[in-house]
Design a protein around this motif. Structure first.
Motif, mmCIF file in Angstrom:
data_model
loop_
_atom_site.group_PDB
_atom_site.id
_atom_site.type_symbol
_atom_site.label_atom_id
_atom_site.label_comp_id
_atom_site.label_asym_id
_atom_site.label_seq_id
_atom_site.Cartn_x
_atom_site.Cartn_y
_atom_site.Cartn_z
ATOM 1 N N ALA A 17 31.020 -5.318 -19.319
ATOM 2 C CA ALA A 17 30.116 -5.960 -20.278
ATOM 3 C C ALA A 17 30.535 -5.681 -21.718
ATOM 4 O O ALA A 17 30.126 -6.381 -22.642
ATOM 5 C CB ALA A 17 28.689 -5.483 -20.044
ATOM 6 N N ALA A 18 31.358 -4.614 -21.896
ATOM 7 C CA ALA A 18 31.813 -4.273 -23.245
ATOM 8 C C ALA A 18 33.194 -4.841 -23.518
ATOM 9 O O ALA A 18 33.803 -4.551 -24.552
ATOM 10 C CB ALA A 18 31.827 -2.755 -23.428
ATOM 11 N N CYS A 19 33.703 -5.660 -22.603
ATOM 12 C CA CYS A 19 35.041 -6.226 -22.790
ATOM 13 C C CYS A 19 35.011 -7.219 -23.954
ATOM 14 O O CYS A 19 34.134 -8.084 -24.032
ATOM 15 C CB CYS A 19 35.478 -6.920 -21.506
ATOM 16 N N MET A 46 42.273 -4.750 -20.337
ATOM 17 C CA MET A 46 40.975 -5.173 -20.814
ATOM 18 C C MET A 46 40.569 -4.232 -21.947
ATOM 19 O O MET A 46 40.572 -3.020 -21.788
ATOM 20 C CB MET A 46 40.061 -5.124 -19.595
ATOM 21 N N VAL A 47 40.272 -4.781 -23.129
ATOM 22 C CA VAL A 47 39.838 -3.958 -24.259
ATOM 23 C C VAL A 47 38.316 -3.885 -24.237
ATOM 24 O O VAL A 47 37.646 -4.915 -24.272
ATOM 25 C CB VAL A 47 40.287 -4.570 -25.608
ATOM 26 N N GLU A 98 32.443 10.132 -23.497
ATOM 27 C CA GLU A 98 32.515 8.707 -23.808
ATOM 28 C C GLU A 98 32.889 8.584 -25.281
ATOM 29 O O GLU A 98 32.902 9.572 -26.015
ATOM 30 C CB GLU A 98 31.155 8.047 -23.566
ATOM 31 N N ILE A 99 33.177 7.360 -25.691
ATOM 32 C CA ILE A 99 33.410 7.116 -27.111
ATOM 33 C C ILE A 99 32.309 6.189 -27.598
ATOM 34 O O ILE A 99 32.132 5.100 -27.051
ATOM 35 C CB ILE A 99 34.798 6.496 -27.348
ATOM 36 N N LEU A 100 31.545 6.660 -28.566
ATOM 37 C CA LEU A 100 30.444 5.852 -29.082
ATOM 38 C C LEU A 100 30.584 5.713 -30.593
ATOM 39 O O LEU A 100 31.015 6.643 -31.258
ATOM 40 C CB LEU A 100 29.094 6.541 -28.802
ATOM 41 N N PRO A 101 30.215 4.571 -31.117
ATOM 42 C CA PRO A 101 30.205 4.448 -32.581
ATOM 43 C C PRO A 101 28.968 5.153 -33.125
ATOM 44 O O PRO A 101 27.863 4.926 -32.635
ATOM 45 C CB PRO A 101 30.118 2.937 -32.800
ATOM 46 N N LYS A 102 29.153 6.073 -34.072
ATOM 47 C CA LYS A 102 28.022 6.823 -34.617
ATOM 48 C C LYS A 102 28.178 6.987 -36.121
ATOM 49 O O LYS A 102 29.299 7.102 -36.626
ATOM 50 C CB LYS A 102 27.963 8.241 -34.016
ATOM 51 N N THR A 103 27.044 7.055 -36.786
ATOM 52 C CA THR A 103 27.081 7.374 -38.206
ATOM 53 C C THR A 103 27.071 8.886 -38.331
ATOM 54 O O THR A 103 26.155 9.551 -37.857
ATOM 55 C CB THR A 103 25.873 6.769 -38.935
ATOM 56 N N GLY A 109 36.600 2.278 -24.225
ATOM 57 C CA GLY A 109 37.037 2.997 -23.042
ATOM 58 C C GLY A 109 37.841 4.219 -23.428
ATOM 59 O O GLY A 109 37.668 5.289 -22.866
ATOM 60 N N ASP A 110 38.714 4.051 -24.417
ATOM 61 C CA ASP A 110 39.493 5.192 -24.878
ATOM 62 C C ASP A 110 39.933 4.969 -26.324
ATOM 63 O O ASP A 110 39.506 4.000 -26.961
ATOM 64 C CB ASP A 110 40.702 5.433 -23.958
#
Ligand SMILES: [Zn+2]
Ligand SMILES: [Zn+2]
Length: 820
Positions: free
Chosen positions: A233-235, A282-283, A362-367, A287-288
């Protein structure tokens, strides 16, 4: 030597008991040294050179393990040596209290997560447990005999330390080296916090590689391989290598994500490995780390499908609310059911895990708050060259690490027990950083002295995050030197940075980073790197492997000196060492040897006031010159080795001298002199000098027994402690006489061997021996050593003549003898 027979008719009372009892001796001296305050750094003294150590503050885990003890033993060797060399040594001790390890332990202990405990209560518990866990560790360090200045003890959770950490943040902010931004960060879904790259451990695991089809919008299909289909779903794109002929025709086309039916572009990128899977990648966001680069490079959208607790978000559609593993099972089932799945393979690949709880990250976008470490890369590499690394290859480890870093250092942690950011935000997004005079401050509980945003007048919202614990511990060298209140420039940068190679990439790296930003230079001059303590089976020591050894068990069975001696002998700094009870046994035997030597020496020196015992070296015998030469060599070797932190070389030389020169030969060869009136003074003089110098050198490694013998045999004079005596100077000797003495020693050794082979007790008298020589020099040796040979071997009559006898002497072809 051990079987010495007292020929005297009267008994001399030796002040030391027959058996060396390390238990009472070690604790006695540890208490006394601390009472005397002899290891305190003398702030007022401006005459002695200083030597400052940036002691790594351990995590209060509740147990000081043998690996910690190895590190602290190395530090103590350096501190003790420098003190003996006349330095004013700063050997401080602190505790690195904050951070995940403590929080994770509290959560485990209480069986709750930080969400279930009010923040104030959690903090109170964290402080309480930290103090409890420090206690046994402090005790263990003391039992190890470390010459720490305990008046310096600090904890990074103390308000005064907070003040320093917060001030360092403010200074970095003012200098433009920290910024707040949204950026992908590593995230531990169990600990629910961001992590720096240094906090990720990679582990190779076997896992499934799934092959499944994407439909092409223009018709047809393409197969993609991925280990993480739950991220479908994040592809946001499919990538192929630009030269991959199989897929060239697809570049610029669109594909449809299975199950979700969203369209994504097919792009070409040279970073794609055409040999992995099908060559179509698949990007996903994310994922990494490569996904992070690709997202940026092609300005792809970011779709968050995993939340902070490791649950699938609503973007994941049918997977919503599931854990990552549940989601993977579910999506595989759906792909199969809908006919997208092609095949599954097993592969080995590296998975990044949280260093503390081992949950896959995991890798998450964070402020977050970030330190601008990327732009310092070149300077760090340059400055690392000016630091002395022991062993030298440790620098490579730092360099490799620095070169591998892709991201800036995220310093925000979504935790509770940490130094708070002295920061507020206003509704309009202005950042308000505390003034230095407000510190220490905890914005989570305390209001700032201003109540409105100075820029727009709107309300202030406190920062809730705390700092990465490395923000606390990466200013230790400066704090030890008194920063920021009364920085003693003599102590900064620290002379010595001692730590394990496992934290080169964290502690050494962050210290250099912070040093460059805050002070324009690294915070240390020399890095002394210790290896890891492995179990007896050679594997990393781990409770679950069953190869774990507790330091307290070692100290109970063998004592601190034996442990210290063993770690010094076992390897050179930088190498791993395998735990060895045999090694400790060897060390124990050496201590007993030294103890017995001390007791024996008393028989010679007790009649004299040793301090003003002086003998002209011209009166000394050849074997005296020989042992003085051996002592002189030993002092030189030990000094040079310790200057280079080569503990193994230093201690091996001491052991060899004491055991194989002094005990095996010299002490045997002087026994007969004990009853000869005119020899007594000379023997006492030589023996006293040897024992004193040996004890001083040995006190670097085995301070307790050295002090006990110093007090018991040498009367505890002239210094208050042998551990603060001046470093010995190599004694004078006559080289020619020393060389003759060495040959006499060889003759005596050969004759003792023969006596042994003839099954004669060493104390038995031999009626007659004929000594033969074949050249003039050998004749001289035999005449010169006649008395020593006769007295030591207990020969009634000796004849010296030209010729060759039945028994030879090792390395001396021109000397032989017959036993009659
Ligand atoms: Zn974790
Ligand atoms: Zn504002």
């Amino acid at each position: 030597m051990m079987g010495v027979k007292m020929t005297k008719s009267y008994k001399i009372e030796i002040p030391l008991p027959k058996r060396y009892d390390f238990k009472s001796v070690e604790s006695k001296w540890q208490r006394r040294w601390e009472e005397w305050g002899i290891y305190k750094f003398d702030k007022e003294d401006k005459t002695k050179p200083t030597f400052s150590i940036d002691t790594p503050p351990p995590y209060p885990s509740g147990e000081f393990h043998v690996g910690n003890a190895l590190n602290h033993a190395y530090i103590d060797f350096a501190a003790r040596y420098k003190r003996l060399r006349g330095y004013n040594v700063l050997f401080p001790q602190g505790w690195d209290c904050h951070g995940l390890p403590t929080e994770v332990r509290i959560e485990k202990k209480l069986g709750k997560t930080k969400r279930d405990i009010p923040r104030g209560k959690f903090l109170e518990l964290a402080r309480k447990f930290t103090l409890e866990w420090i206690k046994p560790m402090r005790e263990a360090i003391k039992r190890l005999g470390c010459s720490i200045d305990w008046t310096t003890e600090y904890m990074t959770m103390d308000p005064d330390y907070w003040r320093r950490t917060q001030l360092s943040f403010i200074e970095m902010y003012n200098k433009g080296y920290v910024y707040r931004a949204e950026h992908p960060v590593f995230w531990c879904p169990r600990c629910e916090t961001a992590l720096a790259e240094a906090e990720i451990e990679y582990e190779e695991v076997e896992r499934e590689l799934y092959y499944y089809n994407f439909e092409l919008v223009d018709g047809g299909k393409v197969t993609v391989a991925s280990t993480r289909p739950e991220l479908l779903a994040a592809c946001v794109a499919l990538l192929v290598h630009p030269d991959d002929t199989r897929y060239k025709h697809l570049i610029g086309k669109k594909a449809r994500i299975p199950i979700y039916n969203r369209e994504v572009p097919i792009l070409a990128d040279p970073e794609v490995d055409p040999n992995f899977g099908t060559g179509v990648v698949m990007v996903c966001t994310y994922g990494d780390k490569t996904d992070v680069r690709w997202q940026k490079r092609y300005n792809l959208p970011i779709i968050k499908v995993i939340d902070e607790q490791g649950r699938m978000t609503e973007n994941a559609g049918p997977l919503k609310g599931m854990s990552i593993l549940e989601a993977r099972r579910k999506i595989v089932e759906l792909l199969r059911k809908e006919g997208y799945m092609v095949k599954v393979e097993k592969i080995k690949s590296n998975v990044g895990k949280c260093w503390r709880c081992h949950t896959p990250v995991e890798i998450l976008p964070k402020t977050q708050w970030f330190v601008k470490t990327r732009e310092l890369k070149d300077r760090i590499l340059e400055e690392a060259k000016n630091i002395k690394w022991i062993p030298p290859h440790a620098r490579k480890r730092l360099e490799d690490w620095v070169k591998s870093l892709d991201w800036d250092w995220p310093i925000s942690r979504q935790r509770i027990f940490g130094t708070p950011f002295p920061v507020w935000y206003c509704r309009k997004g202005h950042i308000i950083v505390a003034k230095p005079e407000w510190l220490p401050i905890d914005p989570r509980f305390q209001k700032p002295p201003i109540d409105k945003c100075p820029k727009c007048g709107s309300e202030l919202i406190p920062e809730e995050d705390v700092m990465d614990t490395w923000m606390d511990s990466s200013i230790t060298a400066a704090v030890h030197a008194g920063w920021p209140d009364n920085m003693d420039e003599r102590l900064f940068p620290a002379d010595l940075q001692p730590n394990g190679y496992d934290i080169i990439r964290t502690w050494d790296y962050y210290l250099i980073v912070r040093g460059l930003i805050l002070f324009g230079k690294p915070q240390f001059k020399t890095a002394l790197i210790n290896g890891m303590m492995r179990g007896t089976d050679g594997r990393m020591m781990h409770k679950s492997y069953g190869n774990y050894v507790s330091l307290l068990e070692v100290l109970d069975k063998y004592g601190a000196d034996a442990f210290r001696l063993w770690v010094a002998i076992a390897v050179k700094p930088g190498s791993d060492l395998r735990f060895s009870w045999e090694g400790l046994e060897f060390a124990r035997r050496f201590l007993i040897k030294l103890w017995n030597i001390g007791r024996l020496a008393y028989l010679y020196i007790h009649e004299f006031n040793v301090e003003d015992l002086n003998v002209n070296h011209k009166e000394l015998r050849a074997i005296d010159h020989w042992i003085l030469k051996e002592l002189s060599d030993t002092i030189n070797t030990v000094t040079n080795a310790l200057e280079e932190y080569d503990y193994q070389e230093a201690v091996t030389k001491i052991v060899d001298f004491v055991w194989h020169k002094l005990a095996d030969h010299y002490l045997e060869a002087i026994k007969y002199r004990m009853n000869i009136e005119e020899e007594k003074k000379k023997t006492a003089y030589v023996l006293y000098g040897i024992l004193r110098d040996v004890l001083i050198m040995a006190s670097v490694f085995i301070p307790h027994i050295a002090e006990e013998i110093y007090y018991g045999i040498l009367g505890g004079k002239p210094w208050k402690s042998i551990t603060i005596a001046p470093w010995p100077k190599p004694p004078e000797y006559d080289a020619e006489k020393a060389s003759i003495g060495e040959k006499i020693i060889k003759v005596i050794a050969a004759m003792r061997r023969v006596k042994h082979d003839l099954r004669m007790p060493l104390s038995a008298e031999i009626p007659k021996v004929i000594l033969y020589y074949l050249d003039e020099e050998s004749k001289k040796v035999l005449h010169s050593g006649l008395e020593d040979i006769k007295g030591t071997i207990r020969i009634q009559e000796v004849e010296i003549k030209y010729g060759k006898g039945r028994y030879g002497v090792e390395e001396l072809d021109n000397i032989s003898f017959d036993v009659m």
